[in-house]
Design an enzyme around this catalytic site. Sequence first.
Site, PDB file in Angstrom:
ATOM      1  N   CYS A   1     -17.474  -6.071  15.530  1.00  0.00           N
ATOM      2  CA  CYS A   1     -18.776  -6.595  15.951  1.00  0.00           C
ATOM      3  C   CYS A   1     -18.985  -8.020  15.417  1.00  0.00           C
ATOM      4  O   CYS A   1     -18.281  -8.937  15.809  1.00  0.00           O
ATOM      5  CB  CYS A   1     -19.872  -5.637  15.513  1.00  0.00           C
ATOM      6  SG  CYS A   1     -21.461  -5.881  16.333  1.00  0.00           S
ATOM      7  N   HIS A   2     -19.920  -8.236  14.502  1.00  0.00           N
ATOM      8  CA  HIS A   2     -20.110  -9.547  13.885  1.00  0.00           C
ATOM      9  C   HIS A   2     -19.171  -9.774  12.701  1.00  0.00           C
ATOM     10  O   HIS A   2     -19.104 -10.876  12.155  1.00  0.00           O
ATOM     11  CB  HIS A   2     -21.553  -9.712  13.411  1.00  0.00           C
ATOM     12  CG  HIS A   2     -22.553  -9.913  14.518  1.00  0.00           C
ATOM     13  ND1 HIS A   2     -23.010  -8.879  15.299  1.00  0.00           N
ATOM     14  CD2 HIS A   2     -23.169 -11.034  14.980  1.00  0.00           C
ATOM     15  CE1 HIS A   2     -23.878  -9.344  16.193  1.00  0.00           C
ATOM     16  NE2 HIS A   2     -23.989 -10.643  16.020  1.00  0.00           N
TER      17      HIS A   2
END
Length: 200
Positions: free
Chosen positions: A125-126
């Site tokens: 994800c991030h």
Amino acid sequence: MALDPSNETRQDDSERRIEGARILIIATHGFEQSELMVPLRALRERGARVDVATPDAETIRGWKDKNWGDPIDADLAIADARMADYDALVIPGGQMNPDMLRMNTQAVELVRACERGGKVLAAICHGPWMLAEADVIDGVQVTSWPSLTVDLENAGAIWTDETVVVDDNIITSRNPGDLDAFVDAITTLVAEQRAELPVA
């Protein structure tokens, strides 16, 4: 390259061979709840010892459904973690978590040490923000949450929209919906690397 986790025989072998592996998860407040808890539980179930390192060895709280989620206790401080003790490093996402971690020089150095050692380096994800901050993805094929595309490409990465991408020792995935494939990829690669170690 994108990893195909559908080979059941290979996966069964990997689950057996990950017994005794040591895996480190680094995180701080605002981690995406599932992106830490799912790998933590699944990798432990597959026989690995999994430690959670936080900036001050203190309990941190996750982010879930647009609000604060559950707390998780730390096993050690990031400053006390040594990649020489681990087979893999896992970085969960959540927008706040890696954004704060990339300001932590000790956390960034752990990522660099993992890459220098050729150990499994996994971010979802991030989480790949940390890979860009550590300058370890120049020429590497990756994926991530879509809003990171330009940041990762500016760091030299080759961004692609895949469930899970494995390029040498680096594993990346896009979001919580990819967690099964993400954990399978970590398991497989850790098992493969451990199988290449000399027998004591």
